[in-house]
Scaffold this active site. Structure first.
Site, PDB file in Angstrom:
ATOM      1  N   GLU A 113       0.883  -1.178   0.000  1.00  0.00           N
ATOM      2  CA  GLU A 113       0.000   0.000   0.000  1.00  0.00           C
ATOM      3  C   GLU A 113       0.910   1.214   0.000  1.00  0.00           C
ATOM      4  OE1 GLU A 113      -3.079  -0.022  -0.433  1.00  0.00           O
ATOM      5  OE2 GLU A 113      -3.861  -1.943   0.288  1.00  0.00           O
ATOM      6  N   CYS A 151      -2.751   8.641   3.225  1.00  0.00           N
ATOM      7  CA  CYS A 151      -2.393   8.102   1.907  1.00  0.00           C
ATOM      8  C   CYS A 151      -3.459   8.443   0.882  1.00  0.00           C
ATOM      9  CB  CYS A 151      -2.201   6.600   1.994  1.00  0.00           C
ATOM     10  SG  CYS A 151      -3.566   5.742   2.761  1.00  0.00           S
TER      11      CYS A 151
HETATM   12  P1  NAD Z   1       8.294   5.388   4.463  1.00  0.00           P
HETATM   13  O1  NAD Z   1       8.268   4.554   3.244  1.00  0.00           O
HETATM   14  O2  NAD Z   1       9.365   6.393   4.613  1.00  0.00           O
HETATM   15  O3  NAD Z   1       8.413   4.446   5.754  1.00  0.00           O
HETATM   16  C1  NAD Z   1       7.480   3.419   6.018  1.00  0.00           C
HETATM   17  C2  NAD Z   1       8.154   2.305   6.795  1.00  0.00           C
HETATM   18  O4  NAD Z   1       9.134   1.671   5.986  1.00  0.00           O
HETATM   19  C3  NAD Z   1       8.869   2.757   8.062  1.00  0.00           C
HETATM   20  O5  NAD Z   1       8.573   1.834   9.081  1.00  0.00           O
HETATM   21  C4  NAD Z   1      10.338   2.679   7.669  1.00  0.00           C
HETATM   22  O6  NAD Z   1      11.209   2.439   8.742  1.00  0.00           O
HETATM   23  C5  NAD Z   1      10.325   1.493   6.725  1.00  0.00           C
HETATM   24  N1  NAD Z   1      11.447   1.438   5.796  1.00  0.00           N
HETATM   25  C6  NAD Z   1      12.175   2.464   5.303  1.00  0.00           C
HETATM   26  N2  NAD Z   1      13.093   2.000   4.418  1.00  0.00           N
HETATM   27  C7  NAD Z   1      12.935   0.671   4.359  1.00  0.00           C
HETATM   28  C8  NAD Z   1      13.555  -0.368   3.586  1.00  0.00           C
HETATM   29  N3  NAD Z   1      14.547  -0.106   2.726  1.00  0.00           N
HETATM   30  N4  NAD Z   1      13.105  -1.632   3.736  1.00  0.00           N
HETATM   31  C9  NAD Z   1      12.087  -1.896   4.579  1.00  0.00           C
HETATM   32  N5  NAD Z   1      11.465  -0.966   5.344  1.00  0.00           N
HETATM   33  C10 NAD Z   1      11.889   0.299   5.222  1.00  0.00           C
HETATM   34  O7  NAD Z   1       6.853   6.031   4.548  1.00  0.00           O
HETATM   35  P2  NAD Z   1       6.292   7.092   5.618  1.00  0.00           P
HETATM   36  O8  NAD Z   1       6.969   8.404   5.354  1.00  0.00           O
HETATM   37  O9  NAD Z   1       6.325   6.508   6.980  1.00  0.00           O
HETATM   38  O10 NAD Z   1       4.753   7.186   5.180  1.00  0.00           O
HETATM   39  C11 NAD Z   1       4.286   8.126   4.262  1.00  0.00           C
HETATM   40  C12 NAD Z   1       4.017   7.478   2.923  1.00  0.00           C
HETATM   41  O11 NAD Z   1       3.215   6.333   3.094  1.00  0.00           O
HETATM   42  C13 NAD Z   1       3.253   8.371   1.978  1.00  0.00           C
HETATM   43  O12 NAD Z   1       3.771   8.264   0.665  1.00  0.00           O
HETATM   44  C14 NAD Z   1       1.844   7.801   1.997  1.00  0.00           C
HETATM   45  O13 NAD Z   1       1.088   8.071   0.843  1.00  0.00           O
HETATM   46  C15 NAD Z   1       2.126   6.362   2.182  1.00  0.00           C
HETATM   47  N6  NAD Z   1       0.980   5.674   2.784  1.00  0.00           N
HETATM   48  C16 NAD Z   1       0.260   4.804   2.021  1.00  0.00           C
HETATM   49  C17 NAD Z   1      -0.860   4.181   2.550  1.00  0.00           C
HETATM   50  C18 NAD Z   1      -1.695   3.246   1.733  1.00  0.00           C
HETATM   51  O14 NAD Z   1      -2.560   2.579   2.270  1.00  0.00           O
HETATM   52  N7  NAD Z   1      -1.483   3.144   0.430  1.00  0.00           N
HETATM   53  C19 NAD Z   1      -1.235   4.434   3.875  1.00  0.00           C
HETATM   54  C20 NAD Z   1      -0.467   5.318   4.631  1.00  0.00           C
HETATM   55  C21 NAD Z   1       0.643   5.927   4.072  1.00  0.00           C
END
Ligand code: NAD
Length: 475
Positions: free
Chosen positions: A249, A283
């Site tokens: 997602e 999101c």
């Molecule tokens: P992010 O991708 O920076 O981080 C999300 C998670 O991924 C964190 O727990 C982080 O530690 C982890 N992470 C980072 N690098 C990683 C890697 N290389 N491998 C595995 N895990 C890793 O996202 P964010 O800034 O926390 O959230 C905001 C984003 O999320 C926005 O783009 C938003 O649109 C999206 N979002 C999508 C949904 C959906 O349902 N589609 C819901 C909420 C947020």
């Protein structure tokens, strides 16, 4: 502005229950910079231990019936309800979202509602052929151990979206919350573990390195990921060697199209909350609004009037319905994008002028009109309280602009004519198209992205299937 409008005893007790004897780091309140609590710094070794414990617990859990596992999900919902106010306060302090409005209390309520709904779904084996010669049916068996990785915007609710279907299907879970909001998820996990059998659910509070290790871990069968598109791509790569199942997602930049027959006054509040729910850090929020010439000024005025009525401030002040950005990096994204809009000559209807001396990461509610479709505030995901309103002259042009990006999580059509709105909806490239609302999720209704907003479905029976491995039995 007050930070002590509730008694605070409940959230402090939650924090004491998750206190760790090992290395910890401070987590600060995004509204004030004050320390909320300390999060454990878990390592790859902690992750290995959690995965081993989750694997050991999985066969006995999988051996229970659906009805028995659903019973535990309902008891988990009871436990959340018993701790709801303390969880909401901790969430508000750590994430920044207000207690009121569609925010912290709403999020905690959604956690128990999602658990109960997920417990209630029926998933029978599907008979796909039964012609007298062949009887073929599809069963959904447990996958094993699910690795869940979450973001900081709706940390509790999204964790439950990952945990509930995983457990229901007979899997165990190792969850890595965002490094920005670990306390909320650790506390949620602690509350759930008061009623779940031992070993099923582990919260590992680490950074990106731990997320990466989880995505590549040989002991993990599936990753449920919610976060940015860039991280989703990294997870695809790090999970490739073990061919893990993935539900991704990812980010969105949802368009809303107002049709010429819409009533600006009637839709203004829905448009506002579609865009500004959780102070825009959602999101599937409305992130670009397309309005026809004939209604343009009326929609701008109606939205500006609604925005003026929505107080922003510290989350524990019961009056507030909008809060700060959760972190400085996100504040900087919003400031850069609004800056680009202003530099292009776009018209700021309200906001766009954060107080540089104010504590916390508050960015005022911002509406920007007369902005080009290729402006960065339109083309990039702002993930904050700044909505660009783009003018269009004919509907084909609006549909083309709405479909012009490489993401497609949600979209919306706003009209007084439901049939016409559905026709336009069918032309939009998005996983969900809402009519006269935006971003409303429902535990019974599948949810997932198109294009680079991800793949796999969450929620409902479709969501349960995503947490099972299909097995055909044919004879
Ligand atoms: P992010 O991708 O920076 O981080 C999300 C998670 O991924 C964190 O727990 C982080 O530690 C982890 N992470 C980072 N690098 C990683 C890697 N290389 N491998 C595995 N895990 C890793 O996202 P964010 O800034 O926390 O959230 C905001 C984003 O999320 C926005 O783009 C938003 O649109 C999206 N979002 C999508 C949904 C959906 O349902 N589609 C819901 C909420 C947020």
């Amino acid at each position: 502005m007050t930070t002590e409008s509730t008694t605070s005893t409940g959230y402090r007790e939650l924090l004491s229950r998750i206190a760790s004897p090992g290395e910890t780091r401070p987590i600060t309140d995004p509204a004030t910079g004050e320390e909320v609590g300390r999060a454990p710094v878990h390592t790859a070794a902690d992750l290995d231990a959690a995965v081993a414990a989750a694997r050991a617990a999985q066969p006995a859990w999988a051996a229970l019936s659906h009805a028995e596992r659903s019973g535990y999900l309902n008891r988990a919902a009871d436990a959340i309800e018993a701790n709801a106010e303390a969880l909401a306060e901790l969430l508000s302090r750590e994430q920044g979202k207000p207690l009121n409005g569609p925010n912290a209390r709403f999020e905690v309520g959604a956690c128990s509602a999602w658990l109960r709904a997920t417990a209630s779904f029926e998933l029978e084996p599907e008979v796909v052929v039964d012609d007298g010669e062949t009887h073929a049916e599809v069963h959904y068996r447990p996958l094993g151990v699910v690795g869940a990785i979450g973001p900081w915007n709706w940390p509790m609710m999204i964790s439950i979206w990952q945990i509930a279907p995983s457990l229901r299907m007979g899997n165990t879970v190792v969850l890595k919350p965002s490094e920005y909001t670990p306390l909320s998820v650790l506390a949620l996990g602690d509350v759930l573990n008061t009623v779940l059998p031992e070993g099923l659910l582990h919260v590992v509070s680490g950074g990106r390195d731990v997320g990466e290790a989880l995505s590549g871990h040989a002991g993990i069968d599936k990753i449920m990921f919610t976060g940015s598109t860039a991280t989703g791509k990294a997870i695809i790569r790090s999970s490739a060697d073990t061919v893990k199942r993935l539900t991704l997602e990812l980010g969105g930049n949802d368009a809303g199209i107002v049709l010429e027959d819409a009533d600006p006054q009637a839709i203004a509040e829905g448009l506002f909350w579609g865009a500004f729910i959780n102070t825009g850090q959602t999101c599937a929020a409305l992130k670009r609004l397309y309005v026809p010439d004939s209604l343009y000024e009326q929609v701008c005025e109606a939205l500006t009037a609604v925005a003026a009525q929505m107080p922003m401030g510290h989350g524990l002040d019961e009056n507030n319905v909008l809060g700060p950005l959760q972190n400085r990096a996100q504040f900087d994204v919003v400031a850069r994008l609004v800056g680009a809009a202003k530099a292009s000559g776009a018209r700021v209807l309200t906001g766009g002028d954060p107080d540089p001396d104010a504590p916390g990461h508050f960015y005022p509610t911002t509406l920007v009109a007369d902005i080009d479709n290729d402006n960065p505030l339109v083309a990039e995901e702002q993930f904050g309280p700044a909505l660009p309103i783009i003018r269009y002259t004919d509907l084909d042009q609006a549909v083309e602009m709405a479909n012009g990006l490489d993401v497609g999580l949600g979209a919306s059509v706003w009209s007084s004519d439901a049939a016409r709105a559905r026709e336009v909806a069918a032309r939009l490239e998005a996983g969900t198209v809402w009519i006269n609302k935006h971003g409303a999720v429902d535990p019974r209704v599948p949810f997932g992205g198109a294009k680079q907003s991800g793949y796999g479905l969450e929620f409902g029976v479709a969501g349960l299937k995503g947490l099972g491995t299909p097995q055909v039995i044919a004879g």
